[in-house]
Write a protein that holds these residues in place. Structure first.
Motif, short mmCIF file in Angstrom:
data_model
loop_
_atom_site.label_atom_id
_atom_site.label_comp_id
_atom_site.label_asym_id
_atom_site.label_seq_id
_atom_site.Cartn_x
_atom_site.Cartn_y
_atom_site.Cartn_z
N ALA A 78 -0.42 16.42 0.25
CA ALA A 78 -2.14 15.43 1.34
C ALA A 78 -1.28 13.66 1.29
CB ALA A 78 -2.52 15.65 0.43
N TYR A 79 -0.60 13.42 0.29
CA TYR A 79 0.23 12.44 -0.34
C TYR A 79 1.39 12.26 0.63
CZ TYR A 79 -2.74 10.65 -4.10
OH TYR A 79 -3.84 10.27 -4.77
N ALA A 80 2.17 12.86 0.66
CA ALA A 80 3.04 13.13 1.53
C ALA A 80 2.97 12.68 3.61
CB ALA A 80 4.44 14.14 1.69
N GLN A 81 2.14 13.23 4.06
CA GLN A 81 1.54 13.31 5.68
C GLN A 81 0.59 11.68 5.01
OE1 GLN A 81 1.36 15.49 7.45
NE2 GLN A 81 1.39 13.43 8.39
N LYS A 82 0.23 11.18 4.22
CA LYS A 82 -0.45 10.13 4.60
C LYS A 82 0.74 9.10 4.45
CE LYS A 82 -4.19 7.77 2.05
NZ LYS A 82 -4.50 6.74 3.26
N ILE A 83 1.67 9.04 3.41
CA ILE A 83 2.93 7.89 3.29
C ILE A 83 3.68 8.21 4.65
CG2 ILE A 83 5.46 8.23 2.87
CD1 ILE A 83 4.63 8.75 0.03
N CYS A 84 3.43 9.50 5.40
CA CYS A 84 4.23 9.44 6.95
C CYS A 84 3.34 8.41 8.08
CB CYS A 84 4.32 10.79 7.13
SG CYS A 84 5.93 11.99 6.27
N ASN A 85 1.76 8.73 8.18
CA ASN A 85 0.91 8.47 8.70
C ASN A 85 1.05 6.73 8.73
OD1 ASN A 85 0.77 11.34 9.29
ND2 ASN A 85 -1.66 10.45 8.45
N GLU A 86 0.91 6.49 7.37
CA GLU A 86 1.05 4.50 7.36
C GLU A 86 2.28 4.32 7.42
OE1 GLU A 86 -0.53 3.10 4.13
OE2 GLU A 86 -2.57 4.53 4.41
N LEU A 87 3.38 4.46 7.37
CA LEU A 87 4.93 4.24 8.41
C LEU A 87 5.21 4.36 9.50
CD1 LEU A 87 7.18 5.54 5.47
CD2 LEU A 87 6.33 3.43 5.66
N THR A 88 4.71 5.49 10.03
CA THR A 88 4.32 5.78 11.66
C THR A 88 3.60 4.61 12.38
OG1 THR A 88 4.54 8.34 11.14
CG2 THR A 88 3.38 6.82 13.67
N VAL A 89 3.10 4.03 11.87
CA VAL A 89 1.82 3.39 12.34
C VAL A 89 2.61 1.94 12.16
CG1 VAL A 89 -0.08 2.55 12.16
CG2 VAL A 89 -0.45 4.25 12.42
N ALA A 149 14.34 6.14 8.94
CA ALA A 149 13.24 6.53 8.23
C ALA A 149 12.46 7.53 9.01
CB ALA A 149 12.11 5.07 7.65
N LYS A 150 12.23 7.95 10.68
CA LYS A 150 11.66 8.25 11.43
C LYS A 150 11.94 9.81 11.21
CE LYS A 150 10.57 5.11 14.20
NZ LYS A 150 10.62 4.45 16.12
N ASP A 151 13.72 9.97 11.27
CA ASP A 151 14.25 11.29 11.38
C ASP A 151 13.79 12.14 10.00
OD1 ASP A 151 15.41 10.94 13.16
OD2 ASP A 151 17.21 9.98 12.71
N MET A 152 13.01 11.28 9.13
CA MET A 152 13.37 11.53 7.48
C MET A 152 11.90 12.28 7.61
SD MET A 152 15.60 9.70 4.71
CE MET A 152 15.71 7.91 5.30
N ILE A 153 10.85 11.49 8.45
CA ILE A 153 9.66 11.95 8.33
C ILE A 153 9.67 12.67 9.02
CG2 ILE A 153 7.02 10.89 9.67
CD1 ILE A 153 8.36 8.24 8.66
N ALA A 154 10.00 13.18 10.03
CA ALA A 154 9.58 14.19 10.82
C ALA A 154 10.32 15.45 10.22
CB ALA A 154 10.81 13.91 12.50
N ALA A 155 11.26 15.28 9.42
CA ALA A 155 11.75 16.09 8.30
C ALA A 155 10.56 16.67 7.80
CB ALA A 155 13.53 15.78 7.83
N ALA A 191 0.88 -1.37 -0.03
CA ALA A 191 -0.33 0.15 -0.43
C ALA A 191 0.77 1.62 -0.07
CB ALA A 191 -0.52 0.30 0.91
N VAL A 192 2.05 1.25 0.69
CA VAL A 192 2.41 2.65 1.23
C VAL A 192 3.88 2.66 -0.66
CG1 VAL A 192 4.92 1.39 1.66
CG2 VAL A 192 3.78 4.04 2.58
N LYS A 193 4.10 1.50 -0.68
CA LYS A 193 4.94 1.38 -2.17
C LYS A 193 3.44 2.32 -3.55
CE LYS A 193 7.21 0.45 -5.91
NZ LYS A 193 8.72 0.86 -6.20
#
Ligand code: FE2
Ligand code: FE2
Length: 158
Positions: free
Chosen positions: A43-54, A87-93, A20-22
Motif C-alpha cells: 500500500a505504501y509502494a502504491q501511494k508512492i507511485c501515485n504521488e510521484l505520478t501526479v 522514474a516512470k519506468d521504475m514506477i511501471a515495474a 511528503a514523498v520522502k
C-alpha cells in the motif's frame, strides 16, 4: 491574513510534495526492515507511485514548460525530463509487481535514490533559476499547479 490562507508559490508547493514523498520512502524502508508484520508495504509502494505520478505530470504539463520560456537552460530541463522517464519506468515495474517482497524492496530503494538525486537538482538548480527569473509569476503558477494536482488526485481516487 492567517497563515493557512496564504497559498504556496510554485516552488514551495512542489517542494512540499518532495518532502511528503520522502516521508513515504522512509516509512516504506522502516516497514521493510521491521519485517512488515501487517503487510502494509505494498500500500505504501502504491501511494508512492501515485504521488510521484501526479507530481511528475504537473511539473511536465505546467512547471517545466513555464520555466523553458523564461530561463536559458534547456539542458537542465531536458535532463529533468529524462529523469522523470527513468522514474516512470521504475514506477511501471513496481505497479506490475504482485506482492511486496525483496524485489519490491530493492526497486523502491532504487527509486528513492533516483528521486533524491532528481529533487536535489530541482532544489539547487531549477528552483533558484525559477525564483530569479524575470516575468515568472510563481504565485499564479502555484495556483495552477495546485488546481491540476487536485484534478489528477480526484481522477486517481475515482
Ligand atoms: Fe519535483
Ligand atoms: Fe521533477
Amino acid at each position: 491574513m492567517p497563515q493557512q490562507l496564504i497559498e504556496k508559490d510554485a516552488c514551495d508547493l512542489l517542494d512540499a510534495d518532495h518532502v511528503a514523498v520522502k516521508h513515504l520512502f522512509v516509512e516504506y524502508a522502516r516497514l521493510a526492515v521491521a519485517g512488515d508484520p501487517a503487510g502494509e508495504r505494498q500500500a505504501y509502494a502504491q501511494k508512492i507511485c501515485n504521488e510521484l505520478t501526479v507530481h511528475a505530470q504537473i511539473e511536465e504539463e505546467i512547471f517545466y514548460p513555464a520555466l523553458r520560456e523564461v530561463i536559458d537552460a534547456p539542458e537542465l530541463l531536458d535532463e529533468a525530463e529524462a529523469e522523470h522517464q527513468e522514474a516512470k519506468d521504475m514506477i511501471a515495474a513496481l505497479e506490475g509487481m504482485p506482492a511486496a517482497d525483496a524485489g519490491m524492496d530493492d526497486l523502491v530503494a532504487k527509486l528513492a535514490a533516483a528521486i533524491e538525486h532528481h529533487v536535489k537538482e530541482e532544489r539547487t538548480q531549477l528552483f533558484p533559476k525559477a525564483r530569479s527569473a524575470k516575468g515568472l509569476d510563481l504565485d499564479a503558477l502555484g495556483a495552477q499547479l495546485k488546481q491540476r494536482q487536485q484534478e489528477l488526485e480526484a481522477e486517481m481516487a475515482a
